[in-house]
Structures are given as structure tokens and as C-alpha cells.
Design a protein around this motif. Structure first.
Motif, PDB file in Angstrom:
ATOM      1  N   MET A   1       0.939  -1.182  -0.077  1.00 19.91           N
ATOM      2  CA  MET A   1      -0.050   0.065   0.011  1.00 19.91           C
ATOM      3  C   MET A   1       1.034   1.349   0.106  1.00 19.91           C
ATOM      4  O   MET A   1       1.853   1.448   0.863  1.00 19.91           O
ATOM      5  N   SER A   2       0.594   2.341  -0.994  1.00 18.73           N
ATOM      6  CA  SER A   2       1.292   3.494  -0.923  1.00 18.73           C
ATOM      7  C   SER A   2       1.181   4.197   0.083  1.00 18.73           C
ATOM      8  O   SER A   2       0.324   4.502   0.672  1.00 18.73           O
ATOM      9  N   VAL A   3       2.336   5.074   0.411  1.00 19.36           N
ATOM     10  CA  VAL A   3       2.219   5.736   1.761  1.00 19.36           C
ATOM     11  C   VAL A   3       2.009   7.319   1.269  1.00 19.36           C
ATOM     12  O   VAL A   3       2.252   7.680   0.137  1.00 19.36           O
ATOM     13  N   GLU A   4       0.994   7.804   2.055  1.00 20.43           N
ATOM     14  CA  GLU A   4       0.647   9.190   1.616  1.00 20.43           C
ATOM     15  C   GLU A   4       1.095  10.218   2.494  1.00 20.43           C
ATOM     16  O   GLU A   4       1.095  11.373   2.246  1.00 20.43           O
ATOM     17  N   ALA A   5       1.453  10.026   3.801  1.00 18.00           N
ATOM     18  CA  ALA A   5       2.002  10.856   4.678  1.00 18.00           C
ATOM     19  C   ALA A   5       3.213  10.234   5.502  1.00 18.00           C
ATOM     20  O   ALA A   5       2.978   8.885   5.939  1.00 18.00           O
ATOM     21  N   VAL A   6       3.849  11.137   6.221  1.00 16.34           N
ATOM     22  CA  VAL A   6       5.179  10.404   6.872  1.00 16.34           C
ATOM     23  C   VAL A   6       5.154  11.099   8.402  1.00 16.34           C
ATOM     24  O   VAL A   6       5.010  12.473   8.536  1.00 16.34           O
ATOM     25  N   VAL A   7       4.910  10.321   9.236  1.00 18.06           N
ATOM     26  CA  VAL A   7       5.161  10.690  10.773  1.00 18.06           C
ATOM     27  C   VAL A   7       6.412  10.806  11.436  1.00 18.06           C
ATOM     28  O   VAL A   7       7.043   9.351  11.437  1.00 18.06           O
ATOM     29  N   PHE A   8       6.695  11.613  11.852  1.00 23.12           N
ATOM     30  CA  PHE A   8       8.063  11.656  12.632  1.00 23.12           C
ATOM     31  C   PHE A   8       7.994  11.743  14.097  1.00 23.12           C
ATOM     32  O   PHE A   8       7.268  12.728  14.642  1.00 23.12           O
ATOM     33  N   ASP A   9       8.593  10.964  14.932  1.00 18.66           N
ATOM     34  CA  ASP A   9       8.994  11.080  16.063  1.00 18.66           C
ATOM     35  C   ASP A   9       9.843  12.295  16.176  1.00 18.66           C
ATOM     36  O   ASP A   9      10.536  12.522  15.062  1.00 18.66           O
ATOM     37  N   ILE A  10      10.166  13.015  17.259  1.00 18.22           N
ATOM     38  CA  ILE A  10      11.045  14.165  17.414  1.00 18.22           C
ATOM     39  C   ILE A  10      12.392  13.701  18.314  1.00 18.22           C
ATOM     40  O   ILE A  10      13.613  13.824  17.558  1.00 18.22           O
ATOM     41  N   GLY A  11      12.262  13.300  19.352  1.00 22.47           N
ATOM     42  CA  GLY A  11      13.421  12.925  20.250  1.00 22.47           C
ATOM     43  C   GLY A  11      14.031  11.755  19.623  1.00 22.47           C
ATOM     44  O   GLY A  11      13.655  10.857  19.465  1.00 22.47           O
ATOM     45  N   ASN A  12      15.512  11.803  19.434  1.00 20.82           N
ATOM     46  CA  ASN A  12      16.119  11.165  18.837  1.00 20.82           C
ATOM     47  C   ASN A  12      16.233  10.392  17.329  1.00 20.82           C
ATOM     48  O   ASN A  12      16.293   9.294  16.947  1.00 20.82           O
ATOM     49  N   VAL A  13      15.164  11.361  16.723  1.00 24.65           N
ATOM     50  CA  VAL A  13      15.051  11.212  15.307  1.00 24.65           C
ATOM     51  C   VAL A  13      15.421  12.592  14.599  1.00 24.65           C
ATOM     52  O   VAL A  13      16.257  12.454  13.700  1.00 24.65           O
ATOM     53  N   LEU A  14      14.835  13.598  15.119  1.00 24.91           N
ATOM     54  CA  LEU A  14      15.117  14.858  14.602  1.00 24.91           C
ATOM     55  C   LEU A  14      16.215  15.735  15.320  1.00 24.91           C
ATOM     56  O   LEU A  14      16.858  16.442  14.995  1.00 24.91           O
ATOM     57  N   ILE A  15      16.188  15.362  16.693  1.00 24.04           N
ATOM     58  CA  ILE A  15      17.175  16.022  17.597  1.00 24.04           C
ATOM     59  C   ILE A  15      17.706  14.900  18.465  1.00 24.04           C
ATOM     60  O   ILE A  15      16.684  13.951  18.897  1.00 24.04           O
ATOM     61  N   GLU A  16      18.730  14.843  18.882  1.00 21.93           N
ATOM     62  CA  GLU A  16      19.251  13.975  19.983  1.00 21.93           C
ATOM     63  C   GLU A  16      18.562  14.317  21.333  1.00 21.93           C
ATOM     64  O   GLU A  16      18.431  15.635  21.623  1.00 21.93           O
ATOM     65  N   TRP A  17      18.342  13.492  22.319  1.00 22.52           N
ATOM     66  CA  TRP A  17      17.698  13.394  23.437  1.00 22.52           C
ATOM     67  C   TRP A  17      18.504  12.411  24.427  1.00 22.52           C
ATOM     68  O   TRP A  17      18.421  11.258  24.545  1.00 22.52           O
ATOM     69  N   ASN A  18      19.434  13.080  25.286  1.00 21.44           N
ATOM     70  CA  ASN A  18      20.386  12.514  26.022  1.00 21.44           C
ATOM     71  C   ASN A  18      20.734  13.147  27.437  1.00 21.44           C
ATOM     72  O   ASN A  18      21.680  13.886  27.519  1.00 21.44           O
ATOM     73  N   PRO A  19      19.706  13.177  28.300  1.00 22.22           N
ATOM     74  CA  PRO A  19      19.880  13.840  29.667  1.00 22.22           C
ATOM     75  C   PRO A  19      21.216  13.291  30.359  1.00 22.22           C
ATOM     76  O   PRO A  19      22.139  14.017  30.972  1.00 22.22           O
ATOM     77  N   GLU A  20      21.489  12.091  30.434  1.00 25.38           N
ATOM     78  CA  GLU A  20      22.583  11.441  30.910  1.00 25.38           C
ATOM     79  C   GLU A  20      23.943  12.374  30.529  1.00 25.38           C
ATOM     80  O   GLU A  20      24.837  12.093  31.394  1.00 25.38           O
ATOM     81  N   ARG A  21      23.901  12.400  29.099  1.00 23.74           N
ATOM     82  CA  ARG A  21      25.181  13.008  28.558  1.00 23.74           C
ATOM     83  C   ARG A  21      25.664  14.262  29.377  1.00 23.74           C
ATOM     84  O   ARG A  21      26.906  14.454  29.771  1.00 23.74           O
ATOM     85  N   VAL A  22      24.785  15.197  29.633  1.00 33.98           N
ATOM     86  CA  VAL A  22      24.865  16.349  30.176  1.00 33.98           C
ATOM     87  C   VAL A  22      25.288  16.066  31.610  1.00 33.98           C
ATOM     88  O   VAL A  22      26.137  16.964  32.047  1.00 33.98           O
ATOM     89  N   TYR A  23      24.484  15.213  32.449  1.00 34.07           N
ATOM     90  CA  TYR A  23      24.987  14.833  33.734  1.00 34.07           C
ATOM     91  C   TYR A  23      26.503  14.421  33.812  1.00 34.07           C
ATOM     92  O   TYR A  23      26.882  14.843  34.748  1.00 34.07           O
ATOM     93  N   ASP A  24      26.613  13.526  32.921  1.00 29.95           N
ATOM     94  CA  ASP A  24      27.999  12.831  33.069  1.00 29.95           C
ATOM     95  C   ASP A  24      28.932  13.757  32.757  1.00 29.95           C
ATOM     96  O   ASP A  24      30.022  13.679  33.623  1.00 29.95           O
ATOM     97  N   ALA A  25      28.831  14.890  31.976  1.00 25.98           N
ATOM     98  CA  ALA A  25      29.799  15.679  31.787  1.00 25.98           C
ATOM     99  C   ALA A  25      29.715  16.880  33.097  1.00 25.98           C
ATOM    100  O   ALA A  25      30.902  17.259  33.644  1.00 25.98           O
ATOM    101  N   GLU A  26      28.720  16.913  33.719  1.00 23.09           N
ATOM    102  CA  GLU A  26      28.586  17.907  34.728  1.00 23.09           C
ATOM    103  C   GLU A  26      29.124  17.355  36.249  1.00 23.09           C
ATOM    104  O   GLU A  26      30.039  17.978  37.013  1.00 23.09           O
ATOM    105  N   ILE A  27      28.607  16.109  36.573  1.00 19.56           N
ATOM    106  CA  ILE A  27      29.086  15.381  37.831  1.00 19.56           C
ATOM    107  C   ILE A  27      29.556  14.192  37.816  1.00 19.56           C
ATOM    108  O   ILE A  27      29.988  13.747  38.619  1.00 19.56           O
ATOM    109  N   GLY A  28      29.936  13.762  36.788  1.00 27.63           N
ATOM    110  CA  GLY A  28      30.732  12.304  36.451  1.00 27.63           C
ATOM    111  C   GLY A  28      29.480  11.318  36.355  1.00 27.63           C
ATOM    112  O   GLY A  28      28.490  11.170  36.761  1.00 27.63           O
TER     113      GLY A  28
END
Length: 206
Positions: A1-28
Motif C-alpha cells: 500500500m502506497s504511503v500518503e504521509a510520513v509521521v516523525f517522532d522528534i526525540g532521537n529522530v530529529l534531535i538527540e535526547w540524552n540527559p545522561e550525557r549532560v549529567y555525566d559531563a557535569e557530575i561524572g
């Protein structure tokens, strides 16, 4: 069946979402792991994604754990760093679809206030033909009502929707409704899928 529209998630698809990375850099990494084990920061964020006030939720959690308040408030004060960087090729694919006249929709678990912060930072957030954001709707993936809401408001039949998301549970929920799906593991794979579906040429997806 042909596709008529595309649906995007945003976090980790259009932008990265990684709170752990910020905390790792700040407090280890070790202190971050201890903090996340002791304080349910992701659970708090799920409440924000369902429409609760961003500052209010982070502040309440900080008050509940005064010995960790400064660390908890990083979630609020440095949020945009956690929701970064942009994934440039994903944005190019979205724009290429729009240039071909293919409708593009957002289906994302995102807070009301945090979505506005991100929209001011990333122009691609304003390029969707329709937005289905959990905080505004007070419903979230992978629960069925948010998928049904998109179907109803766009008028696109489920079998003609192609949905890409980085989380398998969200993909499974869409597939159960008859949507076509693509598990996002990187923009290269999404580009290949869009070309295979005839939505873009290889040159347009480059």
C-alpha cells in the motif's frame, strides 16, 4: 500500500535526547548513575510530557530531595543541552518530503513548555504540516488514543501512514493499528526506507 504521509517522532529522530550525557559531563558518570537511581527524573519528565508544568515538576522534585536539589535543577536549567544536537540529515529528509508535496506530521512525547523552548531553537519544529504533541493533548505514546487522534484529525488512513520512531514500543503500537513503520536507528536507514517507498529519489535523500 502506497504511503500518503510520513509521521516523525522528534526525540532521537530529529534531535538527540540524552540527559545522561549532560549529567555525566557535569557530575561524572558514577554520580549521575547514583542520582538517577535515587531520583526518578525520567518519571518526572513523563509527567511533563503529559502536560504538567515543566518548571513546577522539576522544582517539586528538587524540594522533595533537598540534598540533591542543585543536581535536579540541571534538568530545568540546562534542558536544551539535553535535547541536542540536531540530527541534520533527518531535517533534510523532512524538507525533501515537503518539497515533493508529501505531508509530514509530528507525533512526539514532549512537554508544553519544553516544546516551545525547542521550537525556538530548531526551525525544523515549525515545518510540520500538523503537530501531535503529548503535552498539549495530555496523552502519550505508546497509548492508542494519541495514534487515533492523528488518524482522525489528518484523515489519512492508517495503512497509508509511514511512522518512524526510535522506540520499539511506540513502533509496535503504530503497527498494531495498521500503520507502516520504520524503526529509526539513524538517518541513513530512514533515507533508504523513503527511497524504497518511492517517496524520494536517492539524490533527494542524500
Amino acid at each position: 500500500m502506497s504511503v500518503e504521509a510520513v509521521v516523525f517522532d522528534i526525540g532521537n529522530v530529529l534531535i538527540e535526547w540524552n540527559p545522561e550525557r549532560v549529567y555525566d559531563a557535569e557530575i561524572g558518570p558514577e554520580a549521575r548513575a547514583e542520582l538517577f537511581a535515587a531520583v526518578d527524573l525520567h518519571g518526572m519528565n513523563e509527567k511533563v510530557d503529559l502536560g504538567e508544568n515543566f518548571h513546577g515538576q522539576v522544582s517539586a522534585l528538587a524540594r522533595a530531595h533537598p540534598e540533591r536539589a542543585a543536581e535536579i535543577m540541571l534538568w530545568h536549567d540546562r534542558w536544551i543541552e539535553m535535547a541536542s544536537p540536531e540530527i541534520p540529515r533527518s531535517g533534510r529528509l523532512l524538507r525533501a518530503l515537503k518539497a515533493r508535496g508529501v505531508p509530514v506530521f509530528a507525533l512526539s512525547n514532549f512537554g508544553v513548555e519544553t516544546f516551545e523552548i525547542a521550537r525556538a531553537h530548531y526551525p525544523v519544529f515549525s515545518e510540520f504540516d500538523a503537530l501531535f504533541v503529548s503535552g498539549h493533548l495530555r496523552m502519550a505514546k505508546p497509548d492508542a488514543p494519541i495514534y487515533e487522534r492523528l488518524e482522525r484529525e489528518t484523515g489519512v488512513a492508517p495503512k497509508r501512514l509511514l511512522f518512524t520512531d526510535d522506540r520499539e514500543d511506540n513502533i509496535a503500537a503504530a503497527h498494531a493499528r495498521g500503520w507502516q513503520t520504520h524503526h529509526f536507528t539513524g538517518p541513513d536507514g530512514l533515507a533508504e526506507k523513503l527511497v524504497a517507498e518511492g517517496l524520494l529519489t536517492a539524490e533527494e535523500a542524500a
